[in-house]
Design a protein around this motif. Structure first.
Motif, PDB file in Angstrom:
ATOM      1  N   LYS A 146      -5.817  28.517  43.384  1.00  0.00           N
ATOM      2  CA  LYS A 146      -5.633  27.214  44.006  1.00  0.00           C
ATOM      3  C   LYS A 146      -4.199  27.017  44.463  1.00  0.00           C
ATOM      4  O   LYS A 146      -3.936  26.485  45.529  1.00  0.00           O
ATOM      5  CB  LYS A 146      -6.023  26.105  43.019  1.00  0.00           C
ATOM      6  CG  LYS A 146      -6.249  24.749  43.682  1.00  0.00           C
ATOM      7  CD  LYS A 146      -7.479  24.762  44.553  1.00  0.00           C
ATOM      8  CE  LYS A 146      -7.772  23.379  45.135  1.00  0.00           C
ATOM      9  NZ  LYS A 146      -8.938  23.379  45.978  1.00  0.00           N
TER      10      LYS A 146
ATOM     11  N   SER B  47     -18.826  25.790  45.920  1.00  0.00           N
ATOM     12  CA  SER B  47     -19.524  25.283  44.731  1.00  0.00           C
ATOM     13  C   SER B  47     -20.958  24.858  45.010  1.00  0.00           C
ATOM     14  O   SER B  47     -21.721  24.633  44.074  1.00  0.00           O
ATOM     15  CB  SER B  47     -18.753  24.101  44.129  1.00  0.00           C
ATOM     16  OG  SER B  47     -18.711  23.014  45.035  1.00  0.00           O
TER      17      SER B  47
ATOM     18  N   GLN C  19     -14.046  24.590  50.141  1.00  0.00           N
ATOM     19  CA  GLN C  19     -14.172  23.895  48.865  1.00  0.00           C
ATOM     20  C   GLN C  19     -13.200  22.713  48.854  1.00  0.00           C
ATOM     21  O   GLN C  19     -12.118  22.784  48.285  1.00  0.00           O
ATOM     22  CB  GLN C  19     -13.886  24.823  47.692  1.00  0.00           C
ATOM     23  CG  GLN C  19     -14.093  24.177  46.316  1.00  0.00           C
ATOM     24  CD  GLN C  19     -15.501  23.652  46.122  1.00  0.00           C
ATOM     25  OE1 GLN C  19     -16.462  24.271  46.554  1.00  0.00           O
ATOM     26  NE2 GLN C  19     -15.624  22.494  45.490  1.00  0.00           N
TER      27      GLN C  19
ATOM     28  N   ASP D 260     -11.850  19.860  47.325  1.00  0.00           N
ATOM     29  CA  ASP D 260     -11.830  19.148  46.046  1.00  0.00           C
ATOM     30  C   ASP D 260     -10.967  17.890  46.085  1.00  0.00           C
ATOM     31  O   ASP D 260     -11.086  17.028  45.219  1.00  0.00           O
ATOM     32  CB  ASP D 260     -11.313  20.063  44.934  1.00  0.00           C
ATOM     33  CG  ASP D 260     -12.287  21.184  44.601  1.00  0.00           C
ATOM     34  OD1 ASP D 260     -13.503  20.970  44.733  1.00  0.00           O
ATOM     35  OD2 ASP D 260     -11.821  22.273  44.215  1.00  0.00           O
ATOM     36  N   GLN D 261     -10.070  17.825  47.058  1.00  0.00           N
ATOM     37  CA  GLN D 261      -9.187  16.680  47.203  1.00  0.00           C
ATOM     38  C   GLN D 261      -9.380  16.068  48.593  1.00  0.00           C
ATOM     39  O   GLN D 261      -9.819  16.751  49.516  1.00  0.00           O
ATOM     40  CB  GLN D 261      -7.716  17.095  47.016  1.00  0.00           C
ATOM     41  CG  GLN D 261      -7.415  17.739  45.673  1.00  0.00           C
ATOM     42  CD  GLN D 261      -7.557  16.756  44.520  1.00  0.00           C
ATOM     43  OE1 GLN D 261      -7.043  15.653  44.559  1.00  0.00           O
ATOM     44  NE2 GLN D 261      -8.273  17.166  43.484  1.00  0.00           N
TER      45      GLN D 261
ATOM     46  N   ASP E 139      -8.050  17.889  51.513  1.00  0.00           N
ATOM     47  CA  ASP E 139      -8.734  19.121  51.883  1.00  0.00           C
ATOM     48  C   ASP E 139      -9.686  18.925  53.061  1.00  0.00           C
ATOM     49  O   ASP E 139      -9.993  19.881  53.778  1.00  0.00           O
ATOM     50  CB  ASP E 139      -9.518  19.672  50.688  1.00  0.00           C
ATOM     51  CG  ASP E 139      -8.614  20.200  49.593  1.00  0.00           C
ATOM     52  OD1 ASP E 139      -7.446  20.513  49.879  1.00  0.00           O
ATOM     53  OD2 ASP E 139      -9.072  20.280  48.434  1.00  0.00           O
TER      54      ASP E 139
ATOM     55  N   GLN F 203     -11.620  16.923  38.718  1.00  0.00           N
ATOM     56  CA  GLN F 203     -11.350  17.769  39.878  1.00  0.00           C
ATOM     57  C   GLN F 203     -12.303  17.510  41.036  1.00  0.00           C
ATOM     58  O   GLN F 203     -12.173  18.121  42.096  1.00  0.00           O
ATOM     59  CB  GLN F 203     -11.433  19.250  39.479  1.00  0.00           C
ATOM     60  CG  GLN F 203     -10.435  19.650  38.401  1.00  0.00           C
ATOM     61  CD  GLN F 203      -9.010  19.344  38.795  1.00  0.00           C
ATOM     62  OE1 GLN F 203      -8.563  19.692  39.883  1.00  0.00           O
ATOM     63  NE2 GLN F 203      -8.280  18.675  37.907  1.00  0.00           N
ATOM     64  N   GLN F 204     -13.246  16.599  40.844  1.00  0.00           N
ATOM     65  CA  GLN F 204     -14.218  16.293  41.891  1.00  0.00           C
ATOM     66  C   GLN F 204     -13.597  15.342  42.905  1.00  0.00           C
ATOM     67  O   GLN F 204     -12.820  14.450  42.562  1.00  0.00           O
ATOM     68  CB  GLN F 204     -15.457  15.654  41.253  1.00  0.00           C
ATOM     69  CG  GLN F 204     -16.773  16.123  41.832  1.00  0.00           C
ATOM     70  CD  GLN F 204     -17.172  15.365  43.097  1.00  0.00           C
ATOM     71  OE1 GLN F 204     -16.508  14.428  43.509  1.00  0.00           O
ATOM     72  NE2 GLN F 204     -18.271  15.761  43.691  1.00  0.00           N
ATOM     73  N   ILE F 205     -13.933  15.506  44.173  1.00  0.00           N
ATOM     74  CA  ILE F 205     -13.297  14.733  45.234  1.00  0.00           C
ATOM     75  C   ILE F 205     -13.546  13.232  45.087  1.00  0.00           C
ATOM     76  O   ILE F 205     -12.699  12.408  45.462  1.00  0.00           O
ATOM     77  CB  ILE F 205     -13.752  15.245  46.624  1.00  0.00           C
ATOM     78  CG1 ILE F 205     -12.788  14.750  47.715  1.00  0.00           C
ATOM     79  CG2 ILE F 205     -15.193  14.848  46.909  1.00  0.00           C
ATOM     80  CD1 ILE F 205     -13.015  15.428  49.056  1.00  0.00           C
TER      81      ILE F 205
ATOM     82  N   ASN G  41     -10.970  11.752  43.062  1.00  0.00           N
ATOM     83  CA  ASN G  41      -9.779  11.568  43.893  1.00  0.00           C
ATOM     84  C   ASN G  41      -9.855  10.251  44.661  1.00  0.00           C
ATOM     85  O   ASN G  41      -8.853   9.543  44.835  1.00  0.00           O
ATOM     86  CB  ASN G  41      -9.655  12.750  44.845  1.00  0.00           C
ATOM     87  CG  ASN G  41      -8.278  12.911  45.450  1.00  0.00           C
ATOM     88  OD1 ASN G  41      -8.118  13.513  46.510  1.00  0.00           O
ATOM     89  ND2 ASN G  41      -7.254  12.395  44.800  1.00  0.00           N
TER      90      ASN G  41
ATOM     91  N   LEU H 257     -17.187  19.952  37.723  1.00  0.00           N
ATOM     92  CA  LEU H 257     -17.325  18.985  38.811  1.00  0.00           C
ATOM     93  C   LEU H 257     -18.322  17.881  38.493  1.00  0.00           C
ATOM     94  O   LEU H 257     -18.102  16.722  38.837  1.00  0.00           O
ATOM     95  CB  LEU H 257     -17.744  19.709  40.106  1.00  0.00           C
ATOM     96  CG  LEU H 257     -16.736  20.694  40.684  1.00  0.00           C
ATOM     97  CD1 LEU H 257     -17.295  21.360  41.934  1.00  0.00           C
ATOM     98  CD2 LEU H 257     -15.409  20.004  41.002  1.00  0.00           C
TER      99      LEU H 257
ATOM    100  N   HIS I 182     -17.975  15.671  52.003  1.00  0.00           N
ATOM    101  CA  HIS I 182     -16.548  15.918  52.193  1.00  0.00           C
ATOM    102  C   HIS I 182     -16.227  15.927  53.685  1.00  0.00           C
ATOM    103  O   HIS I 182     -15.942  16.973  54.280  1.00  0.00           O
ATOM    104  CB  HIS I 182     -16.159  17.262  51.567  1.00  0.00           C
ATOM    105  CG  HIS I 182     -16.828  17.541  50.254  1.00  0.00           C
ATOM    106  ND1 HIS I 182     -18.182  17.821  50.133  1.00  0.00           N
ATOM    107  CD2 HIS I 182     -16.339  17.589  48.999  1.00  0.00           C
ATOM    108  CE1 HIS I 182     -18.480  18.037  48.871  1.00  0.00           C
ATOM    109  NE2 HIS I 182     -17.378  17.897  48.152  1.00  0.00           N
TER     110      HIS I 182
END
Length: 309
Positions: free
Chosen positions: A2, A108, A129, A131-132, A135, A194-196, A199, A216, A274
């Motif tokens: 990462k 994922s 991926q 995650d944020q 991203d 760590q899941q969006i 965030n 997640l 996402h």
């Protein structure tokens, strides 16, 4: 991995940044750490996730999509694409028949063994991926590079980043609100730190009560939720209607989220994908948390007034 990806998000060895159909080779490292090399920008793309489909359109490459998985419903044009199965079970033969020069997947969400099968069949794979929140913009830029539509992609990603920054500034100093986000009822599932979506909660001044989990979508118990006593419960479900199980929490009248009627619904396409529309879902989350803060402030004021009497 990462850290490396964050340091070198677009490892470009040879690149033509225009959207004019140039044929210069492109090399990028994807979110799984694989190096993808294309002799020229992709002209025939297959998407292996609904959010990827939407990102391809956002990057200005929608006309290059020749196939997508089920539930690729946005924008409207995506509904007309040939289907290659679901994101957890896609059909390799159908994908091959579409003769793609690029397949874009989801680290994922897509089964690893199925993705490897596509590689073995000689297909070019690029995995995302996000995650944020940031991203999302990064993936748009990457897809623009892969498809040769960087000019359009950069415009869209800049718009997304600016909106995100504006929201971050607006809610940065708001009092924290403790939130339980429910993914599913049986088994009871939530989101890890760590899941969006976690965030998104942080962006709005929310505090994910299960942020300590590294997975997640961890499973939890009702007892664990009750012990945490969240101020808010948010759910999105799997379709366009408010999930019935959100109302099941009302039997726990002593829970703060229930006693103050802080049970909220966000349409899944706005919070569980996402894409640029994630910030539409974030706006709804932020508005709900602002409503909660006003209610809490009013209750606190009444309590202090009574104590003063």
């Amino acid at each position: 991995m990462k850290t490396l990806l964050a340091t070198f998000p677009l490892l470009i060895l040879i690149l033509c940044p225009t959207a004019t159909g140039a044929t210069s080779p492109v090399t990028l490292v994807d979110d799984a750490g694989y190096t993808l090399k294309l002799d020229s920008p992709a002209k025939r793309i297959v998407s292996l996730a609904p959010h990827v489909t939407e990102l391809v359109y956002a990057a200005g490459a929608g006309s290059r999509l020749v196939g997508a998985v089920q539930y690729s419903t946005y924008p409207e044009a995506a509904k007309k694409l040939p289907l290659v199965g679901g994101y957890t079970r896609f059909d390799a033969e159908t994908i091959l028949s579409l003769k793609p020069d690029l397949v874009i997947g989801w680290v994922s969400g897509n089964p690893k063994e199925q993705v490897e099968r596509l590689r073995q069949l000689g297909l070019k794979i690029f995995l995302t991926q996000p995650d944020q929140i940031d991203d999302v913009a990064r993936n748009i830029d990457q897809i623009g590079i892969l498809a040769g539509t960087s000019a359009i992609a950069r415009t869209e990603s800049a718009r997304f980043r600016n909106r995100h920054k504006t929201m971050a500034i607006r809610y940065a100093t708001q009092p924290p609100v403790r939130v339980f986000y429910q993914v599913w009822k049986n088994p009871l599932m939530t989101i890890g730190g760590q899941q969006i979506i976690s965030n998104v909660l942080t962006l709005c001044g929310g505090k994910n009560i299960f942020a300590q989990f590294g997975t997640l979508a961890p499973r939890v118990t009702e007892e664990a939720v009750l012990a945490e006593n969240p101020e808010v419960i948010i759910a999105s479900g799997m379709d366009e209607s408010r999930p019935e199980w959100l109302e099941d929490w009302r039997r726990w009248a002593s829970m703060t989220a229930v006693s103050r009627n802080n049970l909220f619904y966000i349409p899944p396409e706005l919070i569980q994908r996402h894409t640029p529309r994630l910030l539409d879902g974030a706006e709804k989350v932020c508005q709900y948390l602002e409503q909660v803060r006003r209610t809490s402030s009013a209750i606190s004021g009444l309590t202090e007034g009574r104590l003063g009497d």
